[in-house]
Design a protein around this motif. Sequence first.
Motif, PDB file in Angstrom:
ATOM      1  N   GLN A 146      27.198  54.953 -53.720  1.00 14.09           N
ATOM      2  CA  GLN A 146      27.809  54.303 -52.563  1.00 14.09           C
ATOM      3  C   GLN A 146      28.646  55.293 -51.749  1.00 14.09           C
ATOM      4  O   GLN A 146      28.615  55.282 -50.509  1.00 14.09           O
ATOM      5  CB  GLN A 146      28.681  53.135 -53.027  1.00 14.09           C
ATOM      6  N   LEU A 147      29.391  56.143 -52.436  1.00 11.96           N
ATOM      7  CA  LEU A 147      30.214  57.128 -51.733  1.00 11.96           C
ATOM      8  C   LEU A 147      29.341  58.121 -50.969  1.00 11.96           C
ATOM      9  O   LEU A 147      29.643  58.482 -49.821  1.00 11.96           O
ATOM     10  CB  LEU A 147      31.107  57.866 -52.734  1.00 11.96           C
ATOM     11  N   VAL A 148      28.257  58.562 -51.595  1.00 12.92           N
ATOM     12  CA  VAL A 148      27.344  59.492 -50.930  1.00 12.92           C
ATOM     13  C   VAL A 148      26.695  58.822 -49.719  1.00 12.92           C
ATOM     14  O   VAL A 148      26.552  59.439 -48.652  1.00 12.92           O
ATOM     15  CB  VAL A 148      26.278  59.998 -51.925  1.00 12.92           C
ATOM     16  N   ASP A 149      26.304  57.564 -49.858  1.00 10.92           N
ATOM     17  CA  ASP A 149      25.687  56.854 -48.731  1.00 10.92           C
ATOM     18  C   ASP A 149      26.634  56.773 -47.539  1.00 10.92           C
ATOM     19  O   ASP A 149      26.220  56.948 -46.379  1.00 10.92           O
ATOM     20  CB  ASP A 149      25.282  55.441 -49.156  1.00 10.92           C
ATOM     21  N   ILE A 150      27.909  56.504 -47.808  1.00  7.81           N
ATOM     22  CA  ILE A 150      28.882  56.421 -46.714  1.00  7.81           C
ATOM     23  C   ILE A 150      29.042  57.785 -46.050  1.00  7.81           C
ATOM     24  O   ILE A 150      29.107  57.892 -44.813  1.00  7.81           O
ATOM     25  CB  ILE A 150      30.232  55.895 -47.237  1.00  7.81           C
ATOM     26  N   ALA A 151      29.087  58.841 -46.861  1.00  3.18           N
ATOM     27  CA  ALA A 151      29.197  60.190 -46.297  1.00  3.18           C
ATOM     28  C   ALA A 151      27.986  60.515 -45.433  1.00  3.18           C
ATOM     29  O   ALA A 151      28.117  61.093 -44.344  1.00  3.18           O
ATOM     30  CB  ALA A 151      29.345  61.215 -47.422  1.00  3.18           C
ATOM     31  N   GLU A 152      26.799  60.145 -45.898  1.00  2.22           N
ATOM     32  CA  GLU A 152      25.585  60.427 -45.131  1.00  2.22           C
ATOM     33  C   GLU A 152      25.579  59.672 -43.804  1.00  2.22           C
ATOM     34  O   GLU A 152      25.209  60.230 -42.761  1.00  2.22           O
ATOM     35  CB  GLU A 152      24.356  60.052 -45.952  1.00  2.22           C
ATOM     36  N   ARG A 153      25.967  58.408 -43.845  1.00  2.00           N
ATOM     37  CA  ARG A 153      26.014  57.638 -42.591  1.00  2.00           C
ATOM     38  C   ARG A 153      27.021  58.259 -41.626  1.00  2.00           C
ATOM     39  O   ARG A 153      26.773  58.339 -40.419  1.00  2.00           O
ATOM     40  CB  ARG A 153      26.385  56.185 -42.879  1.00  2.00           C
ATOM     41  N   ALA A 154      28.156  58.678 -42.156  1.00  2.00           N
ATOM     42  CA  ALA A 154      29.179  59.278 -41.299  1.00  2.00           C
ATOM     43  C   ALA A 154      28.682  60.567 -40.651  1.00  2.00           C
ATOM     44  O   ALA A 154      29.102  60.913 -39.542  1.00  2.00           O
ATOM     45  CB  ALA A 154      30.444  59.547 -42.105  1.00  2.00           C
ATOM     46  N   LEU A 155      27.778  61.274 -41.337  1.00  2.00           N
ATOM     47  CA  LEU A 155      27.279  62.550 -40.824  1.00  2.00           C
ATOM     48  C   LEU A 155      26.003  62.404 -40.004  1.00  2.00           C
ATOM     49  O   LEU A 155      25.470  63.401 -39.515  1.00  2.00           O
ATOM     50  CB  LEU A 155      27.030  63.508 -41.994  1.00  2.00           C
ATOM     51  N   SER A 156      25.512  61.177 -39.853  1.00  2.00           N
ATOM     52  CA  SER A 156      24.301  60.978 -39.061  1.00  2.00           C
ATOM     53  C   SER A 156      24.586  61.297 -37.599  1.00  2.00           C
ATOM     54  O   SER A 156      25.721  61.153 -37.126  1.00  2.00           O
ATOM     55  CB  SER A 156      23.809  59.538 -39.203  1.00  2.00           C
ATOM     56  N   PRO A 157      23.573  61.743 -36.843  1.00  2.00           N
ATOM     57  CA  PRO A 157      23.804  62.130 -35.439  1.00  2.00           C
ATOM     58  C   PRO A 157      24.396  61.009 -34.590  1.00  2.00           C
ATOM     59  O   PRO A 157      25.172  61.272 -33.665  1.00  2.00           O
ATOM     60  CB  PRO A 157      22.398  62.513 -34.956  1.00  2.00           C
ATOM     61  N   GLY A 158      24.053  59.763 -34.902  1.00  2.00           N
ATOM     62  CA  GLY A 158      24.558  58.658 -34.094  1.00  2.00           C
ATOM     63  C   GLY A 158      26.023  58.350 -34.318  1.00  2.00           C
ATOM     64  O   GLY A 158      26.654  57.689 -33.487  1.00  2.00           O
ATOM     65  N   ILE A 159      26.579  58.795 -35.448  1.00  2.00           N
ATOM     66  CA  ILE A 159      27.984  58.509 -35.762  1.00  2.00           C
ATOM     67  C   ILE A 159      28.829  59.778 -35.687  1.00  2.00           C
ATOM     68  O   ILE A 159      29.873  59.809 -35.055  1.00  2.00           O
ATOM     69  CB  ILE A 159      28.102  57.856 -37.154  1.00  2.00           C
ATOM     70  N   ASN A 160      28.388  60.837 -36.359  1.00  2.00           N
ATOM     71  CA  ASN A 160      29.051  62.147 -36.290  1.00  2.00           C
ATOM     72  C   ASN A 160      30.548  62.036 -36.562  1.00  2.00           C
ATOM     73  O   ASN A 160      31.394  62.358 -35.725  1.00  2.00           O
ATOM     74  CB  ASN A 160      28.798  62.795 -34.924  1.00  2.00           C
ATOM     75  N   ASP A 161      30.881  61.582 -37.774  1.00  2.00           N
ATOM     76  CA  ASP A 161      32.275  61.366 -38.163  1.00  2.00           C
ATOM     77  C   ASP A 161      32.569  62.158 -39.441  1.00  2.00           C
ATOM     78  O   ASP A 161      32.624  61.600 -40.537  1.00  2.00           O
ATOM     79  CB  ASP A 161      32.513  59.868 -38.383  1.00  2.00           C
ATOM     80  N   PRO A 162      32.750  63.472 -39.331  1.00  2.00           N
ATOM     81  CA  PRO A 162      32.966  64.285 -40.530  1.00  2.00           C
ATOM     82  C   PRO A 162      34.240  63.933 -41.285  1.00  2.00           C
ATOM     83  O   PRO A 162      34.323  64.162 -42.490  1.00  2.00           O
ATOM     84  CB  PRO A 162      33.011  65.719 -39.985  1.00  2.00           C
ATOM     85  N   THR A 163      35.228  63.368 -40.601  1.00  2.00           N
ATOM     86  CA  THR A 163      36.469  63.006 -41.293  1.00  2.00           C
ATOM     87  C   THR A 163      36.214  61.936 -42.345  1.00  2.00           C
ATOM     88  O   THR A 163      36.723  62.011 -43.472  1.00  2.00           O
ATOM     89  CB  THR A 163      37.525  62.525 -40.285  1.00  2.00           C
ATOM     90  N   THR A 164      35.409  60.928 -42.000  1.00  2.00           N
ATOM     91  CA  THR A 164      35.060  59.909 -42.988  1.00  2.00           C
ATOM     92  C   THR A 164      34.241  60.516 -44.120  1.00  2.00           C
ATOM     93  O   THR A 164      34.427  60.169 -45.292  1.00  2.00           O
ATOM     94  CB  THR A 164      34.278  58.766 -42.316  1.00  2.00           C
TER      95      THR A 164
END
Length: 296
Positions: A146-164
């Motif tokens: 679950q933690l990895v999935d959240i990190a991946e979503r945060a790093l997706s081009p549409g979100i681009n949220d490295p802080t999360t």
Amino acid sequence: MSLLSVAAFIYYIHHVAQSIRAVVILTRIGKEARASLEQMYPEGLGEDTEEAHTQRPQGHPSLVIPSAGNSGVLVAVDEQQLLTCAQEARITLALVPMMGDFVPHGSPLFEVWGDGACLNAKHLQEALQIAPERTIHQDTAFGFRQLVDIAERALSPGINDPTTAVQAIDQLHDLLRRMVRQRFPAPARRDETGALRMICPRPSWDSYVRLALDEVRQYGEGSIQVTRRLRSLLEDLLQVAPAFRREELERQLALLEARSAIRRGEQPPDTLGRVRGPAAGAPRRSAEGSPRPSTH
């Protein structure tokens, strides 16, 4: 009365808004994963000098028991009941799926070495709980997932949220640091005579590290913030890891440095070639259970 209703409504809206913040969700998952870790790895700090390995019985199993119920995910195992069944039948019993694996109807569920004529297949299946989706209670790896999935979503081009993503890595770091000197329960269970009676597959330290870092490293290789946080995580774990758990950490650090060098247009450091990884093309079992080909 109307003022109380308005106040309650405002409080409810505020509570909902707070509860869906990424940091709140990540903290909750981390807390649940730590509780699962304490339950599934209860022996505390140890002086182990190597990972626990199990020598499977020689030859092919004499009996394979398929799943007879509905398909689903393995979410709980009563190991004591399985051990009792194996002892009573005087056989060696191996559970095929790992916690968190999807179990299709009719797929291999148990392998048996010895005379399984007296084995009660119904009692064996009653020792397992199959559910529609994974739960974290006995499946610590699901917290990692679950933690990895959240990190991946945060790093997706549409979100681009490295802080999360970094906040997710913080939780992964905490879990790995708690595990790095932890004794991992052996997959094998023996009776009072020393005879091997049961084998339950379990994730290894290396598989937890790969689950936590492989995908995040791939998705975050273009982020200085994520790369810096992953390097900090690995350097910290290498400070406290026993010798037999350093190899995968060193491999991960070498891969991270190599990708960073390539992105800078530089030659990757030669340390990568000296770090032994899984054999090319050889299947390996991940922390999530299913045998998977090596990707490095």
